[in-house]
Write a protein that holds these residues in place. Structure first.
Motif, PDB file in Angstrom:
ATOM      1  N   MET A 116     -71.932  -1.289 118.291  1.00  0.00           N
ATOM      2  CA  MET A 116     -71.637  -2.425 119.002  1.00  0.00           C
ATOM      3  C   MET A 116     -71.501  -3.809 118.076  1.00  0.00           C
ATOM      4  SD  MET A 116     -70.139  -3.201 121.904  1.00  0.00           S
ATOM      5  CE  MET A 116     -70.019  -4.583 122.719  1.00  0.00           C
ATOM      6  N   LEU A 117     -72.387  -3.803 117.118  1.00  0.00           N
ATOM      7  CA  LEU A 117     -72.677  -5.003 116.247  1.00  0.00           C
ATOM      8  C   LEU A 117     -71.197  -5.177 115.505  1.00  0.00           C
ATOM      9  CD1 LEU A 117     -75.930  -4.651 114.101  1.00  0.00           C
ATOM     10  CD2 LEU A 117     -75.174  -6.618 115.848  1.00  0.00           C
ATOM     11  N   PHE A 118     -70.652  -4.161 114.926  1.00  0.00           N
ATOM     12  CA  PHE A 118     -69.359  -4.056 114.299  1.00  0.00           C
ATOM     13  C   PHE A 118     -68.425  -4.463 115.266  1.00  0.00           C
ATOM     14  CE2 PHE A 118     -72.019  -1.762 111.649  1.00  0.00           C
ATOM     15  CZ  PHE A 118     -71.790  -2.102 110.215  1.00  0.00           C
ATOM     16  N   ARG A 119     -68.217  -4.029 116.356  1.00  0.00           N
ATOM     17  CA  ARG A 119     -67.197  -3.963 117.507  1.00  0.00           C
ATOM     18  C   ARG A 119     -67.186  -5.548 117.908  1.00  0.00           C
ATOM     19  NH1 ARG A 119     -67.352   1.442 121.126  1.00  0.00           N
ATOM     20  NH2 ARG A 119     -66.551   2.816 119.243  1.00  0.00           N
ATOM     21  N   THR A 120     -68.569  -5.985 118.032  1.00  0.00           N
ATOM     22  CA  THR A 120     -68.482  -7.445 118.697  1.00  0.00           C
ATOM     23  C   THR A 120     -67.995  -8.295 117.548  1.00  0.00           C
ATOM     24  OG1 THR A 120     -70.465  -6.823 120.153  1.00  0.00           O
ATOM     25  CG2 THR A 120     -70.024  -9.055 119.765  1.00  0.00           C
ATOM     26  N   ALA A 121     -68.607  -8.259 116.454  1.00  0.00           N
ATOM     27  CA  ALA A 121     -67.894  -9.210 115.239  1.00  0.00           C
ATOM     28  C   ALA A 121     -66.279  -9.111 115.251  1.00  0.00           C
ATOM     29  CB  ALA A 121     -68.625  -8.800 113.974  1.00  0.00           C
ATOM     30  N   LEU A 122     -65.920  -7.786 115.154  1.00  0.00           N
ATOM     31  CA  LEU A 122     -64.300  -7.759 114.947  1.00  0.00           C
ATOM     32  C   LEU A 122     -63.899  -8.364 116.407  1.00  0.00           C
ATOM     33  CD1 LEU A 122     -64.137  -3.920 113.824  1.00  0.00           C
ATOM     34  CD2 LEU A 122     -63.700  -6.253 112.459  1.00  0.00           C
ATOM     35  N   ALA A 123     -64.365  -8.225 117.455  1.00  0.00           N
ATOM     36  CA  ALA A 123     -63.703  -8.920 118.814  1.00  0.00           C
ATOM     37  C   ALA A 123     -63.674 -10.401 118.643  1.00  0.00           C
ATOM     38  CB  ALA A 123     -64.266  -8.490 119.885  1.00  0.00           C
ATOM     39  N   LEU A 124     -64.854 -10.919 117.934  1.00  0.00           N
ATOM     40  CA  LEU A 124     -64.986 -12.499 117.898  1.00  0.00           C
ATOM     41  C   LEU A 124     -63.782 -12.734 116.830  1.00  0.00           C
ATOM     42  CD1 LEU A 124     -68.830 -13.132 117.642  1.00  0.00           C
ATOM     43  CD2 LEU A 124     -67.336 -13.699 119.560  1.00  0.00           C
ATOM     44  N   MET A 125     -63.658 -11.889 115.695  1.00  0.00           N
ATOM     45  CA  MET A 125     -62.467 -12.276 114.915  1.00  0.00           C
ATOM     46  C   MET A 125     -61.195 -12.272 115.221  1.00  0.00           C
ATOM     47  SD  MET A 125     -63.623 -13.418 111.940  1.00  0.00           S
ATOM     48  CE  MET A 125     -65.276 -13.189 110.949  1.00  0.00           C
ATOM     49  N   GLU A 126     -61.004 -11.458 116.273  1.00  0.00           N
ATOM     50  CA  GLU A 126     -59.664 -11.171 116.908  1.00  0.00           C
ATOM     51  C   GLU A 126     -59.257 -12.294 117.934  1.00  0.00           C
ATOM     52  OE1 GLU A 126     -57.205  -7.804 119.777  1.00  0.00           O
ATOM     53  OE2 GLU A 126     -58.938  -7.517 118.859  1.00  0.00           O
ATOM     54  N   LEU A 127     -60.420 -12.910 118.567  1.00  0.00           N
ATOM     55  CA  LEU A 127     -60.200 -13.826 119.565  1.00  0.00           C
ATOM     56  C   LEU A 127     -59.988 -15.229 118.786  1.00  0.00           C
ATOM     57  CD1 LEU A 127     -63.081 -13.156 122.212  1.00  0.00           C
ATOM     58  CD2 LEU A 127     -60.677 -12.944 122.311  1.00  0.00           C
ATOM     59  N   TYR A 128     -60.697 -15.650 117.552  1.00  0.00           N
ATOM     60  CA  TYR A 128     -60.689 -16.767 117.018  1.00  0.00           C
ATOM     61  C   TYR A 128     -59.999 -16.867 115.687  1.00  0.00           C
ATOM     62  CZ  TYR A 128     -64.278 -17.385 120.765  1.00  0.00           C
ATOM     63  OH  TYR A 128     -64.928 -17.353 122.152  1.00  0.00           O
ATOM     64  N   GLY A 129     -59.569 -15.593 115.390  1.00  0.00           N
ATOM     65  CA  GLY A 129     -58.723 -15.632 113.991  1.00  0.00           C
ATOM     66  C   GLY A 129     -57.643 -16.511 113.988  1.00  0.00           C
ATOM     67  N   PRO A 130     -56.708 -16.649 114.836  1.00  0.00           N
ATOM     68  CA  PRO A 130     -55.716 -17.360 115.061  1.00  0.00           C
ATOM     69  C   PRO A 130     -55.958 -18.992 114.544  1.00  0.00           C
ATOM     70  CG  PRO A 130     -55.391 -16.031 116.383  1.00  0.00           C
ATOM     71  CD  PRO A 130     -56.846 -15.568 115.884  1.00  0.00           C
ATOM     72  N   ALA A 131     -57.117 -19.367 115.115  1.00  0.00           N
ATOM     73  CA  ALA A 131     -57.469 -20.832 114.971  1.00  0.00           C
ATOM     74  C   ALA A 131     -58.152 -20.672 113.290  1.00  0.00           C
ATOM     75  CB  ALA A 131     -58.660 -21.122 115.891  1.00  0.00           C
ATOM     76  N   ILE A 132     -58.830 -19.639 112.984  1.00  0.00           N
ATOM     77  CA  ILE A 132     -59.502 -20.011 111.454  1.00  0.00           C
ATOM     78  C   ILE A 132     -58.359 -20.193 110.631  1.00  0.00           C
ATOM     79  CG2 ILE A 132     -61.090 -19.031 109.971  1.00  0.00           C
ATOM     80  CD1 ILE A 132     -62.336 -20.086 112.518  1.00  0.00           C
ATOM     81  N   VAL A 133     -57.056 -19.515 110.725  1.00  0.00           N
ATOM     82  CA  VAL A 133     -56.027 -19.405 109.782  1.00  0.00           C
ATOM     83  C   VAL A 133     -55.416 -20.737 109.753  1.00  0.00           C
ATOM     84  CG1 VAL A 133     -53.848 -18.469 109.308  1.00  0.00           C
ATOM     85  CG2 VAL A 133     -55.645 -17.066 110.274  1.00  0.00           C
ATOM     86  N   THR A 134     -55.624 -21.574 110.751  1.00  0.00           N
ATOM     87  CA  THR A 134     -55.224 -23.021 110.468  1.00  0.00           C
ATOM     88  C   THR A 134     -56.053 -23.843 109.568  1.00  0.00           C
ATOM     89  OG1 THR A 134     -56.031 -23.609 112.549  1.00  0.00           O
ATOM     90  CG2 THR A 134     -53.892 -22.694 112.675  1.00  0.00           C
ATOM     91  N   THR A 135     -57.249 -23.660 109.327  1.00  0.00           N
ATOM     92  CA  THR A 135     -58.239 -24.656 108.700  1.00  0.00           C
ATOM     93  C   THR A 135     -57.634 -24.585 107.129  1.00  0.00           C
ATOM     94  OG1 THR A 135     -59.887 -22.673 108.227  1.00  0.00           O
ATOM     95  CG2 THR A 135     -60.055 -23.873 110.143  1.00  0.00           C
ATOM     96  N   LYS A 136     -57.971 -25.768 106.616  1.00  0.00           N
ATOM     97  CA  LYS A 136     -57.673 -26.165 105.291  1.00  0.00           C
ATOM     98  C   LYS A 136     -58.853 -26.026 104.366  1.00  0.00           C
ATOM     99  CE  LYS A 136     -53.691 -26.419 106.343  1.00  0.00           C
ATOM    100  NZ  LYS A 136     -52.194 -25.439 106.089  1.00  0.00           N
ATOM    101  N   ASP A 137     -59.990 -25.903 104.845  1.00  0.00           N
ATOM    102  CA  ASP A 137     -61.249 -25.956 104.245  1.00  0.00           C
ATOM    103  C   ASP A 137     -62.322 -25.065 104.709  1.00  0.00           C
ATOM    104  OD1 ASP A 137     -64.069 -27.826 103.977  1.00  0.00           O
ATOM    105  OD2 ASP A 137     -62.934 -28.106 102.183  1.00  0.00           O
ATOM    106  N   ALA A 138     -63.161 -24.546 103.590  1.00  0.00           N
ATOM    107  CA  ALA A 138     -64.027 -23.629 103.853  1.00  0.00           C
ATOM    108  C   ALA A 138     -65.232 -24.140 104.652  1.00  0.00           C
ATOM    109  CB  ALA A 138     -64.893 -23.264 102.383  1.00  0.00           C
ATOM    110  N   GLY A 139     -65.677 -25.339 104.716  1.00  0.00           N
ATOM    111  CA  GLY A 139     -66.481 -25.975 105.793  1.00  0.00           C
ATOM    112  C   GLY A 139     -65.929 -26.109 107.162  1.00  0.00           C
TER     113      GLY A 139
END
Length: 347
Positions: free
Chosen positions: A94-117
């Motif tokens: 469930m640790l891995f599944r939850t982390a992957l779910a968070l990435m799926e939910l918020y990945g589109p927003a992360i792709v729009t960033t221009k800086d690591a911070g």
């Protein structure tokens, strides 16, 4: 639950489900980070490529999640739901599944960033606002059914040798550094306070029944001290050569990094120019298409007007014919009335 019971419950959970996570080397934690990164590359290659472009390692994001089991990372209600599934299943899936779910939910927003911070800060903020625990658990459990315990064990066995090798190499380098540091400390101590080391050498000489002149000069003591540790002193040039080599390698890497950054900026500029040029071409093609459509509409409008004129002419002819027919009908009625009158007169 009393504090002592809560403490021993936590100990049982850590020892049962997270064995090797919180040891000195944290081997299993490092292995799981590599496993999660591979799962990320399989499921979200575009997101991982963007993180690589920004210089963000996946472990920087997932490490705190796994070590804290999402406590203080997502809202408390969601934490409890995740813990329920972990305790029910009795493993770390469930640790891995939850982390992957968070990435799926918020990945589109992360792709729009221009800086690591910005990427890390945005993901932490979004994860902290995951108040819909039902959606999170549903996405984790139903969206990542392929992430099973057998699959995780297979990936862990794949990555564990690499982690052990890195730890062994780090331990070996640490031992060499410790030995070299000990030699440097001896040399420094002898320079500033030679008496203890001289006494130590004299004591060794007396224990071995070797005649030693107690009135030797300070320089001869230094020579004897250094001569007695030839094996250690011989390693100093090697260490110095390694330091010089590492400095050269570091300068080379920095130069390569600078060149790569400049090249990346040039490529980005060229890409922007290509995008602008492509946009201009697309706009030109769109304008031409619109002009053709306008010409077609104008032609269609002209055809409609011509058809309308023809219809008007037809209607005018029909009206004329209808008028003639009406006049003929009226004339016939008059004739009929005259005939009736004539018949009446004759009668």
């Amino acid at each position: 639950m009393p504090e002592e019971n809560a403490f021993w419950t936590l100990v049982g959970i850590i020892e049962e489900y997270f064995e090797g996570y919180f040891t000195e080397e944290m081997i299993e934690s490092q292995v799981d980070q590599l496993v999660f990164e591979e799962l990320m590359r399989e499921r979200f290659p575009k997101l991982v490529n963007h993180l690589d472009y920004l210089g963000v390692q996946v472990a920087w994001i997932s490490g705190p999640w796994f070590l804290s089991i999402f406590i203080n990372m997502i809202p408390w209600e969601s934490v409890l739901r995740v813990w329920d599934v972990i305790l029910f299943e009795g493993n770390r899936v469930m640790l891995f599944r939850t982390a992957l779910a968070l990435m799926e939910l918020y990945g589109p927003a992360i792709v729009t960033t221009k800086d690591a911070g910005d990427a890390i800060t945005l993901l932490q903020s979004l994860a902290g606002s995951t108040f819909d625990s039902s959606q999170l658990v549903l996405t984790a459990c139903m969206g990542f059914l392929a992430v099973t315990e057998a699959r995780l064990q297979e990936l862990q066995e794949k990555h564990r040798p690499a982690v052990l090798e890195v730890i062994e190499e780090r331990t070996r380098k640490g031992r060499v550094f410790k030995d070299s540091k000990g030699l440097a400390s001896k040399l420094y101590s002898f320079k500033h306070d030679p008496e203890p080391l001289i006494e130590e050498k004299l004591h060794k000489a007396e224990s071995e029944d070797t005649p030693v002149d107690a009135d030797r000069s300070h320089s001869s003591n230094l020579e004897e001290f250094l001569a007695g540790d030839d094996s250690e002193v011989d390693s100093v040039p090697d260490l110095q050569e390694q330091v010089v080599w590492l400095k050269v390698e570091l300068c080379t890497l920095l130069e390569e990094k600078r060149s790569a950054v400049l090249r990346a900026e040039e490529l980005e500029t060229a890409l922007m120019e290509l995008v602008k040029q492509d946009n201009r071409l697309q706009l030109s093609a769109r304008v031409e298409q619109l002009e053709r459509e306008v010409a077609e509409l104008r032609q269609a409008l002209a055809d409609k007007r011509e058809q309308e004129a023809q219809m008007i002419q037809v209607l005018m002819r029909v009206e004329q014919e209808q008028k003639l027919t009406e006049d003929a009908r009226i004339s016939a009625e008059h004739d009929l009335a005259a005939q009736k009158y004539a018949v009446h007169v004759l009668q």
